[in-house]
Scaffold this active site. Structure first.
Site, PDB file in Angstrom:
ATOM      1  N   GLU A  39       0.863  -1.192   0.000  1.00  0.00           N
ATOM      2  CA  GLU A  39       0.000   0.000   0.000  1.00  0.00           C
ATOM      3  C   GLU A  39       0.894   1.235   0.000  1.00  0.00           C
ATOM      4  OE1 GLU A  39      -3.345   1.021  -0.238  1.00  0.00           O
ATOM      5  OE2 GLU A  39      -2.307   2.942  -0.110  1.00  0.00           O
ATOM      6  N   GLY A  44      -7.080   0.835   3.882  1.00  0.00           N
ATOM      7  CA  GLY A  44      -8.513   1.174   3.804  1.00  0.00           C
ATOM      8  C   GLY A  44      -8.853   1.893   2.507  1.00  0.00           C
ATOM      9  N   THR A  46      -9.575   4.395  -0.708  1.00  0.00           N
ATOM     10  CA  THR A  46     -10.496   5.511  -0.875  1.00  0.00           C
ATOM     11  C   THR A  46     -11.676   5.359   0.076  1.00  0.00           C
ATOM     12  OG1 THR A  46      -9.962   5.531  -3.224  1.00  0.00           O
ATOM     13  CG2 THR A  46     -11.971   6.689  -2.574  1.00  0.00           C
ATOM     14  N   GLY A 186     -21.646  18.124 -11.554  1.00  0.00           N
ATOM     15  CA  GLY A 186     -21.952  16.689 -11.601  1.00  0.00           C
ATOM     16  C   GLY A 186     -23.040  16.321 -10.606  1.00  0.00           C
ATOM     17  N   GLY A 188     -24.233  13.110 -10.208  1.00  0.00           N
ATOM     18  CA  GLY A 188     -24.216  11.663  -9.961  1.00  0.00           C
ATOM     19  C   GLY A 188     -24.323  11.445  -8.451  1.00  0.00           C
ATOM     20  N   ARG A 277     -15.078   8.743 -11.689  1.00  0.00           N
ATOM     21  CA  ARG A 277     -13.769   8.269 -11.248  1.00  0.00           C
ATOM     22  C   ARG A 277     -13.120   7.414 -12.330  1.00  0.00           C
ATOM     23  NH1 ARG A 277     -12.698   9.203  -6.005  1.00  0.00           N
ATOM     24  NH2 ARG A 277     -11.330   7.395  -5.834  1.00  0.00           N
ATOM     25  N   ALA A 325     -17.619  -0.356  -3.022  1.00  0.00           N
ATOM     26  CA  ALA A 325     -16.726  -1.047  -2.088  1.00  0.00           C
ATOM     27  C   ALA A 325     -17.105  -2.518  -1.918  1.00  0.00           C
ATOM     28  CB  ALA A 325     -16.762  -0.331  -0.744  1.00  0.00           C
ATOM     29  N   HIS A 449     -43.741  -4.867  13.611  1.00  0.00           N
ATOM     30  CA  HIS A 449     -44.488  -3.603  13.525  1.00  0.00           C
ATOM     31  C   HIS A 449     -44.093  -2.720  14.689  1.00  0.00           C
ATOM     32  CE1 HIS A 449     -47.743  -0.840  12.703  1.00  0.00           C
ATOM     33  NE2 HIS A 449     -48.073  -0.900  13.981  1.00  0.00           N
TER      34      HIS A 449
HETATM   35  C1  LIG Z   1     -16.960  10.408  -1.874  1.00  0.00           C
HETATM   36  C2  LIG Z   1     -17.115   8.936  -2.138  1.00  0.00           C
HETATM   37  C3  LIG Z   1     -18.146   8.237  -1.531  1.00  0.00           C
HETATM   38  C4  LIG Z   1     -18.294   6.869  -1.774  1.00  0.00           C
HETATM   39  N1  LIG Z   1     -19.330   6.220  -1.145  1.00  0.00           N
HETATM   40  C5  LIG Z   1     -19.487   4.887  -1.357  1.00  0.00           C
HETATM   41  C6  LIG Z   1     -20.511   4.169  -0.682  1.00  0.00           C
HETATM   42  O1  LIG Z   1     -21.283   4.737   0.080  1.00  0.00           O
HETATM   43  N2  LIG Z   1     -20.619   2.841  -0.905  1.00  0.00           N
HETATM   44  C7  LIG Z   1     -19.774   2.169  -1.755  1.00  0.00           C
HETATM   45  O2  LIG Z   1     -19.903   0.955  -1.932  1.00  0.00           O
HETATM   46  N3  LIG Z   1     -18.785   2.833  -2.404  1.00  0.00           N
HETATM   47  C8  LIG Z   1     -18.625   4.164  -2.210  1.00  0.00           C
HETATM   48  N4  LIG Z   1     -17.595   4.822  -2.842  1.00  0.00           N
HETATM   49  C9  LIG Z   1     -16.729   4.054  -3.771  1.00  0.00           C
HETATM   50  C10 LIG Z   1     -15.688   3.265  -2.987  1.00  0.00           C
HETATM   51  O3  LIG Z   1     -14.906   4.164  -2.239  1.00  0.00           O
HETATM   52  C11 LIG Z   1     -14.825   2.490  -3.967  1.00  0.00           C
HETATM   53  O4  LIG Z   1     -15.650   1.678  -4.776  1.00  0.00           O
HETATM   54  C12 LIG Z   1     -13.844   1.586  -3.201  1.00  0.00           C
HETATM   55  O5  LIG Z   1     -12.999   2.347  -2.384  1.00  0.00           O
HETATM   56  C13 LIG Z   1     -13.005   0.783  -4.212  1.00  0.00           C
HETATM   57  O6  LIG Z   1     -12.142  -0.045  -3.507  1.00  0.00           O
HETATM   58  P1  LIG Z   1     -10.750  -0.524  -4.126  1.00  0.00           P
HETATM   59  O7  LIG Z   1     -10.135  -1.365  -3.071  1.00  0.00           O
HETATM   60  O8  LIG Z   1     -10.992  -1.063  -5.465  1.00  0.00           O
HETATM   61  O9  LIG Z   1      -9.918   0.814  -4.342  1.00  0.00           O
HETATM   62  P2  LIG Z   1      -9.473   1.969  -3.366  1.00  0.00           P
HETATM   63  O10 LIG Z   1     -10.343   2.051  -2.170  1.00  0.00           O
HETATM   64  O11 LIG Z   1      -9.354   3.186  -4.214  1.00  0.00           O
HETATM   65  O12 LIG Z   1      -8.047   1.501  -2.860  1.00  0.00           O
HETATM   66  C14 LIG Z   1      -6.960   1.394  -3.721  1.00  0.00           C
HETATM   67  C15 LIG Z   1      -5.687   1.479  -2.896  1.00  0.00           C
HETATM   68  O13 LIG Z   1      -4.595   1.185  -3.736  1.00  0.00           O
HETATM   69  C16 LIG Z   1      -3.499   2.006  -3.391  1.00  0.00           C
HETATM   70  N5  LIG Z   1      -2.584   2.069  -4.541  1.00  0.00           N
HETATM   71  C17 LIG Z   1      -2.823   2.604  -5.768  1.00  0.00           C
HETATM   72  N6  LIG Z   1      -1.773   2.435  -6.585  1.00  0.00           N
HETATM   73  C18 LIG Z   1      -0.829   1.766  -5.863  1.00  0.00           C
HETATM   74  C19 LIG Z   1       0.478   1.295  -6.150  1.00  0.00           C
HETATM   75  N7  LIG Z   1       1.043   1.455  -7.347  1.00  0.00           N
HETATM   76  N8  LIG Z   1       1.156   0.668  -5.162  1.00  0.00           N
HETATM   77  C20 LIG Z   1       0.605   0.481  -3.946  1.00  0.00           C
HETATM   78  N9  LIG Z   1      -0.628   0.909  -3.618  1.00  0.00           N
HETATM   79  C21 LIG Z   1      -1.347   1.534  -4.559  1.00  0.00           C
HETATM   80  C22 LIG Z   1      -4.164   3.336  -3.051  1.00  0.00           C
HETATM   81  O14 LIG Z   1      -3.340   4.150  -2.246  1.00  0.00           O
HETATM   82  C23 LIG Z   1      -5.421   2.868  -2.336  1.00  0.00           C
HETATM   83  O15 LIG Z   1      -5.230   2.780  -0.946  1.00  0.00           O
HETATM   84  C24 LIG Z   1     -17.397   6.187  -2.621  1.00  0.00           C
HETATM   85  C25 LIG Z   1     -16.333   6.878  -3.217  1.00  0.00           C
HETATM   86  C26 LIG Z   1     -16.197   8.238  -2.988  1.00  0.00           C
HETATM   87  C27 LIG Z   1     -15.063   8.966  -3.624  1.00  0.00           C
END
Ligand SMILES: Cc1cc2nc3c(=O)[nH]c(=O)nc-3n(C[C@H](O)[C@H](O)[C@H](O)COP(=O)(O)OP(=O)(O)OC[C@H]3O[C@@H](n4cnc5c(N)ncnc54)[C@H](O)[C@@H]3O)c2cc1C
Length: 473
Positions: A39, A44, A46, A186, A188, A277, A325, A449
């Site tokens: 990481e 954790g 995004t 936006g 969305g 995104r 997520a 209920h």
């Molecule tokens: C404002 C907001 C609200 C959201 N609300 C929701 C919600 O309510 N419910 C929901 O389901 N989803 C929600 N999402 C979407 C959700 O955050 C993402 O779908 C989820 O975080 C994706 O998980 P991931 O593990 O694929 O990626 P990420 O959570 O983006 O994690 C990727 C990780 O990889 C690391 N990384 C990247 N490149 C490298 C590298 N080269 N080497 C080492 N580490 C690296 C990054 O630092 C990061 O920690 C929301 C997103 C945003 C922005």
């Protein structure tokens, strides 16, 4: 190998410690694989640091402030004073608890945690550069790799993020004072959630959207309830306008937009760009391992989360829609189980989705028109929230529960809920679809209920003409 590198070996290297990556890593460790999780920023990802959790913390806190200040009807008279710095620090505390929990869980499962940025060196090796001057690098040779690098907010030309005038969602979740006015570009789900948060905190919010409606991926009657409530909160919408440029003016900015025949200007303290995104794939040197991406940079995978390179998997946002997520977590499970030789696949009939606006939206499975397009003969049952005793006692009676089922068999195919706690209510219907439950199963299950979940039971009964609290269709 670069001079000075230390080379180690591992069964599975997971790149990215977000929900998709840490789930994959923990599941792989549970299956007795030797796992290294890399990481570059914060455990954790995004979701925990700048997405789901921080935004929901602010949704709760802003709703509390708003509800308390508008509860005269219930005989509550409150003077509300919002200290955003305090609110953000409460949110940060939640984030800290969760992210340190992820780190502890990984360690307790025997995962080798490596902090640094990973890039592929070849098909079986990643190179990790540690942050900071002179921190060096190392190489890891792997049997299998799981790419879980997530996504980042898209910038639009002329609106580069500067954390001052032009904010990403991440910046908006870290503000220390409530802006007087905000242009949100936006409409969305992220734009709508954050517009609601700031409107409830007292910000004058103007939303500019290129398309003709808010929440374009949802059915229009679902989006309408949310848009109407946002308008009641004071949010001003401008559809079919695209943001062109901005310039500083006074203490704030002026955002210029273009519609078919007009140029419009909106003044505000700052603007939030929430237009979607994009995957984090361009920094991984994927070519050196022969891993392909599509036109938008996402990594295509099969139902076993496998990329075009047999021993490399991609999970979470980086593998494309739905970018949620819980999808990433499930894909993380699948990837590790496939690697361990289990008969796993991403083969789920329905993925739920929730939007934490006011009121909330929860959807799962097919809409009526999707069911028709797939050749079903759909029947639909609906229960308005205004007929729910619990919704009225919550003072939250906008919205409805709708269930779509296959007419001949009665199997539940999908549901759309807009109303209080829709994000929780939708789980019952996700389970119904997964279990192959029928309308009758849902309608004849006794629900407590007075609860909102009774509306789910009533909507199922409504589809078969036996609802008690609504006129049957
Ligand atoms: C404002 C907001 C609200 C959201 N609300 C929701 C919600 O309510 N419910 C929901 O389901 N989803 C929600 N999402 C979407 C959700 O955050 C993402 O779908 C989820 O975080 C994706 O998980 P991931 O593990 O694929 O990626 P990420 O959570 O983006 O994690 C990727 C990780 O990889 C690391 N990384 C990247 N490149 C490298 C590298 N080269 N080497 C080492 N580490 C690296 C990054 O630092 C990061 O920690 C929301 C997103 C945003 C922005």
């Amino acid at each position: 190998m670069v001079v000075g590198d230390i080379a180690t070996g591992t069964d599975v290297v997971v790149i990215g410690g977000g929900p998709a990556g840490y789930t994959a890593a923990i599941r792989a460790a549970q299956l007795d694989l030797d796992v290294t999780l890399v990481e570059k920023d914060a455990y954790g990802g995004t979701c925990l640091n700048h997405g789901c959790i921080p935004s929901k913390a602010l949704v709760t806190a802003s709703s509390l402030a708003h509800d308390a200040s508008t509860a005269e009807e219930m005989g509550i008279h409150a003077g509300i004073d919002v200290d955003l710095k305090g609110m953000v620090s409460w949110k940060d505390n939640i984030v800290e608890q969760l992210t340190s929990g992820v780190e502890k869980l990984c360690k307790a499962n025997g995962i080798n945690l490596v902090e640094g940025k990973a890039t592929f060196a070849d098909e079986n090796k990643v190179r990790i550069v540690h942050d900071g001057e002179g921190q060096g690098s190392e190489s890891i040779e792997f049997e299998h790799a799981i790419i879980a690098t997530g996504s980042h907010p898209i910038e639009i030309p002329g609106f580069e993020f500067d954390s001052e005038h032009i904010l990403s969602s991440r910046d908006a979740l870290a503000l220390e004072s409530v802006p007087e006015s905000l242009v949100v570009i936006g409409a969305g789900y992220i734009g709508m959630e954050l517009s609601t948060v700031f409107a409830k905190l007292g910000t004058d919010v103007t939303v500019v959207e290129m398309l003709e409606d808010a929440l374009p991926t949802y059915e229009s009657d679902v989006a309408r309830v949310v848009k109407q409530r946002a308008e009641e909160l004071g949010v001003e919408f401008h559809f079919e306008e695209s943001a062109q440029e901005w310039e500083p003016s006074g203490d704030g900015i002026t955002v210029r937009t273009e519609s078919e025949d007009t140029i419009n200007e909106y003044g505000a303290e700052m603007a939030l760009v929430a237009v979607g995104r994009a995957p984090v794939t361009d920094t991984l040197n994927l070519e050196s391992a022969g891993i392909e991406t599509d036109k938008k940079g996402f990594i295509p995978t099969d139902d076993r989360t496998r990329t075009n390179v047999d021993h490399v998997y991609a999970v979470g946002d980086v593998a494309g829609e739905p970018m949620l997520a819980h999808t990433g977590m499930k894909e993380g499970h699948v990837a590790s189980e496939v690697i361990a030789g289990e008969p796993a696949a991403f083969d789920y009939p329905a993925v739920p989705a929730a939007v934490f606006t006011d009121p909330e939206i929860g959807t799962v499975g097919l809409t009526e028109s999707e069911a028709e397009a797939e050749g079903f003969e759909p029947v639909v049952g609906q229960m308005p929230m205004r007929a729910s005793g619990r919704a009225l006692t919550l003072n939250e009676s906008d919205g409805f529960v709708r269930i779509v089922a296959d007419g001949p068999s009665g199997f539940v195919l999908g549901a759309q809920i807009v109303g209080p706690e829709a994000s929780e209510l939708i789980a019952e219907l996700g389970l119904a679809i997964e279990m192959g439950a029928t309308l009758e199963d849902v309608a004849t299950t006794i629900h407590t209920h007075p609860t909102l979940s009774e509306a789910v039971m009533e909507a199922a009964a409504n589809a078969s003409g036996s609802a008690i609290h609504t006129l049957n269709r």
